[in-house]
Design an enzyme around this catalytic site. Structure first.
Site, mmCIF file in Angstrom:
data_model
loop_
_atom_site.group_PDB
_atom_site.id
_atom_site.type_symbol
_atom_site.label_atom_id
_atom_site.label_comp_id
_atom_site.label_asym_id
_atom_site.label_seq_id
_atom_site.Cartn_x
_atom_site.Cartn_y
_atom_site.Cartn_z
ATOM 1 N N GLU A 1 0.696 -1.269 0.030
ATOM 2 C CA GLU A 1 -0.094 0.057 0.017
ATOM 3 C C GLU A 1 0.978 1.097 -0.070
ATOM 4 O O GLU A 1 2.075 1.287 0.602
ATOM 5 C CB GLU A 1 -0.797 -0.242 1.135
ATOM 6 C CG GLU A 1 -0.189 -0.138 2.601
ATOM 7 C CD GLU A 1 0.036 1.169 2.938
ATOM 8 O OE1 GLU A 1 -0.132 2.289 2.570
ATOM 9 O OE2 GLU A 1 0.875 1.386 4.108
ATOM 10 N N PHE A 2 0.281 2.443 -0.559
ATOM 11 C CA PHE A 2 1.291 3.736 -0.620
ATOM 12 C C PHE A 2 0.031 4.872 0.118
ATOM 13 O O PHE A 2 0.067 5.791 -0.841
ATOM 14 C CB PHE A 2 1.482 3.867 -1.898
ATOM 15 C CG PHE A 2 2.300 2.682 -2.624
ATOM 16 C CD1 PHE A 2 4.041 2.766 -2.116
ATOM 17 C CD2 PHE A 2 2.039 1.822 -3.409
ATOM 18 C CE1 PHE A 2 4.656 1.724 -2.574
ATOM 19 C CE2 PHE A 2 2.912 0.666 -4.004
ATOM 20 C CZ PHE A 2 4.304 0.632 -3.507
ATOM 21 N N CYS B 1 3.959 5.379 10.035
ATOM 22 C CA CYS B 1 4.579 4.627 8.989
ATOM 23 C C CYS B 1 6.083 5.002 8.900
ATOM 24 O O CYS B 1 7.020 4.115 9.068
ATOM 25 C CB CYS B 1 3.928 4.800 7.650
ATOM 26 S SG CYS B 1 2.297 4.281 7.807
#
Length: 449
Positions: free
Chosen positions: A159-160, A276
């Site tokens: 995921e980004f 993150c």
């Protein structure tokens, strides 16, 4: 090996920030989607159309998809295994408490719980950010656990997501990455993402990169590492500017005109945080050291150090503006979330600075438009106000540490009537310095004279 049936039903394991977003958006793309989590309270909230976090536009989309009947939630792994043939793994991978590496207990636990219920060929698609080599290990373990044996296959689809833009980044991502070990896994992922890879006429297809498992795992941590390095680079230049009497803003502006560099993420300030970037670069360096190539990513240690030093630099500047001693001073902190558009306070630079200043004996009052409840849970000893004006009343120094748009709209003259000292530190370099100075404030910012 029998062919997999068409991917009409999906399960999403883990309904935190990543998982809830992915489940809602997959339903919006037309799939029957079942979100799974072991937290019954979270599942009840999602089933009632309530998000356990703030993300612009997502709660409305959640309610829309619940109303269609395509989206629902469960706490049962057995139900998820029976429902879908494509399972997206979206559980958290926090930093370990005993070191910089990633804590994979939730990833491993999900595989252990799901595996025994997989009685037919299926695909487990990892989206969580994991150390390279994890996907291959999970694939081998799944083959042992699943009654379907080798028919239970692992792929990786990193995921980004950017907090504040999660819906956009899921429904219209910059790119898709498939880490696969077979043609059928790639074929099935192409079917899942067909609305993005073959969009309606007039829209450009999303770029796709197909790679092996290890490469797909590395893409996310490599991207985050490059981003962290760029942010830390301009903050390192701010340190040099402070020592040399130079101004980091025109320096950054000049660099931004170089097409090889570009201007994104060249805004100097108090640095990055969140759930993150910090933990991902630390886990990456730990994994590189395990692989015997720690020297290849030594620069990430420096990037992390630069980032953390910017927090103490704000504290030093606040102490200077307080006459050399913060004890007994009243300090207002504008911002608690690690970035605007989010209520996420994980590793928040704003709250880290507030905590450091409070430890020196200051009274710290915090205001944030969205993250107050989360901030109170993490730092209950801090004081909180429900507006900028209330936070600033009687303060000696004002700190601007999260760049919410409403802070840029503050009238410095009007706010000046409430404070004890007209001193502001712009920890994000987004305020209009001339406007604040014209209103009689002593304006200071990192990397600027």
């Amino acid at each position: 090996m029998p062919p997999l049936p068409p991917a009409r039903r999906l399960s999403v394991i883990g309904t935190g920030y990543l998982g809830a977003t992915h489940a809602v958006c997959m339903a919006a793309l037309g799939f029957e989607t079942l979100g799974l989590d072991t937290d019954a309270e979270k599942i009840a909230a999602l089933s009632a159309g309530r998000l356990p976090f703030y993300e612009p536009g997502l709660e409305d989309l959640l309610r829309d998809q619940l109303a269609t009947g395509r989206l629902r939630f469960t706490t049962s792994y057995e139900e998820a295994a029976a429902f879908a043939d494509v399972h997206f793994l979206c559980v958290g991978t926090p930093q370990r408490t005993d070191g910089p590496g990633a804590d994979l207990r939730y990833v491993d636990g999900a595989v252990e719980a799901l595996g025994p219920h997989l009685t037919r060929p299926c695909l487990l698609v990892g989206k969580s950010t994991v150390p390279v080599g994890t996907a291959a290990r999970l694939g081998a373990r799944l083959a042992q656990l699943a009654p379907a044996g080798q028919g239970a296959e692992v792929a990786w689809n990193p995921e980004f997501l950017r907090e504040g833009f999660a819906v956009q980044d899921t429904l219209r991502p910059d790119r898709l990455v498939f880490g696969v070990t077979s043609d059928r896994a790639e074929r099935l992922l192409r079917e899942v993402y067909a609305p993005l890879l073959a969009p309606a006429e007039g829209d450009e297809p999303v770029p796709l990169v197909v790679a092996d498992l290890a490469t797909a795992e590395l893409v996310k941590v490599a991207a985050n590492s490059f981003l962290a390095m760029k942010i830390s680079f301009i903050n390192a230049m701010a340190e040099v500017c402070e020592a040399a009497g130079a101004d980091v803003l025109p320096l950054a502006q000049a660099l931004s005109h170089d097409p090889r560099i570009g201007g994104r993420f060249l805004r100097p300030g108090v640095g990055f945080g969140g759930g993150c970037l910090p933990k991902d670069i630390r886990a990456f360096t730990a994994r590189a050291e395990e692989l015997g190539v720690g020297r290849a990513v030594e620069f990430l240690h420096q990037a992390d150090d630069v980032n953390l030093r910017r927090r103490t630099a704000v504290v030093d500047l606040a102490r200077e503006l307080s006459g050399g001693d913060l004890c007994g001073r009243r300090i207002a902190v504008l911002g608690a979330a690690f970035k605007p558009g989010s209520d996420d306070v994980r590793d928040s630079p704003a709250l880290a600075v507030a905590d450091l200043i409070e430890r020196e004996g200051a009274e710290v009052v915090v205001y944030d438009p969205m993250a107050m409840d989360n901030a109170r849970k993490v730092f209950p000893s801090l004081s909180f106000a429900d507006s900028v004006t209330k936070a600033a009343t009687g303060t000696d120094v004002l700190l601007h540490l999260t760049e919410w748009p409403e802070f840029e709209d503050i009238d410095p003259r009007a706010l000046g009537n409430t404070v004890a000292g007209h001193r502001i530190i712009d920890g994000r370099n987004t305020l209009d310095a001339s406007r604040w100075r014209a209103a009689g404030w002593e304006y200071r910012a990192l990397g600027r004279p």
